[in-house]
Design an enzyme around this catalytic site. Structure first.
Site: not given
Ligand code: PMT
Length: 216
Positions: A21-23
């Protein structure tokens, strides 16, 4: 008008307990959904997984993966006048999802990834979307050049250029600092402000651009 907004990250499963995933927190996209609703528009919010409460009065479509977000957008985009892609969609996903938890063994472990479909890049040709198209560009270098290139390649009406290397702005922050990139090479830097204020400003900007394109 009818606004379609994408928000949040995507989760790309590796095995039953892990994902890539990412932030992205979803704050920017949810603020946009609330602002469009506040301005009197009908809103569809297609969201990856976030910890945010669902904004009131919007048609909420939860998704998990880039593929699910692509399919959800493909299914509804034609029924909208404006599409705003603020989601941080994974560019790559595991080529295979293990049915069982991957056990720890070798000291190094390589994961094969494959490209996800580009949702924004599919809007005009594949989905046949003729409405007002807004992309975001999250960059750490060459911000305006990259955003202008995206605007051109993906036939957007507006790209919101987001320098995500600046502390206190961009991913997961309550504030954001962006530059609006427009056709013809024009760019308009905006001061740092709360995502709520920026969302209201973007919705007003979009409303005004559409009104200017369609004079009575
Ligand atoms: O969610 P927050 O914590 O509030 O953070 C907000 C934000 C930083 C995520 C947001 O302001 C932002 O910049 N969103 C875009 C993030 C991004 O992934 O940018 P990109 O440059 O990788 O993608 C460019 C555009 O293509 C984006 O409009 C993206 O939604 C879209 N895209 C990307 C990949 C893909 N497979 N399909 C897409 O449609």
């Amino acid at each position: 008008m009818r606004f379609l907004i994408t928000a949040g990250p995507t989760h790309e499963p590796i095995d039953p307990v892990r994902y890539l995933t990412n932030r992205s927190s979803g704050k920017m996209g949810y603020a946009l959904a609330a602002a469009a609703r506040e301005a009197g528009h009908a809103v569809t919010l297609i969201s990856g997984p976030t910890n945010l409460p669902q904004p009131a009065g919007v048609n909420f479509v939860p998704v998990e993966t880039a593929k699910q977000m692509f399919d959800a957008v493909a299914g509804v985009i034609q029924a909208h006048d404006v599409a705003v892609f603020s989601a941080a969609v994974a560019d790559y996903t595991p080529a295979e999802v293990s049915a069982d938890k991957i056990k720890k063994s070798a000291d190094q472990f390589a994961l094969a990834l494959e490209k996800t479909a580009d949702i924004l890049g599919s809007a005009r040709v594949q989905f046949g979307f003729g409405g007002f198209l807004v992309g975001f560009a999250a960059e750490t270098r060459n911000l305006i050049a990259e955003a202008q290139s995206k605007l051109h390649r993906k036939a957007c009406d507006l790209v919101v250029a987001n320098d995500v290397s600046k502390p206190g702005s961009g991913f997961d922050s309550d504030e954001n600092e962006v530059t609006l990139c427009l056709p013809g090479g024009r760019s308009v830097p905006l001061p740092k402000m709360s995502k709520t204020a920026l969302a209201a400003r973007l919705v007003k900007f979009i409303d005004e651009r559409i009104a200017a394109q369609n004079p009575r």
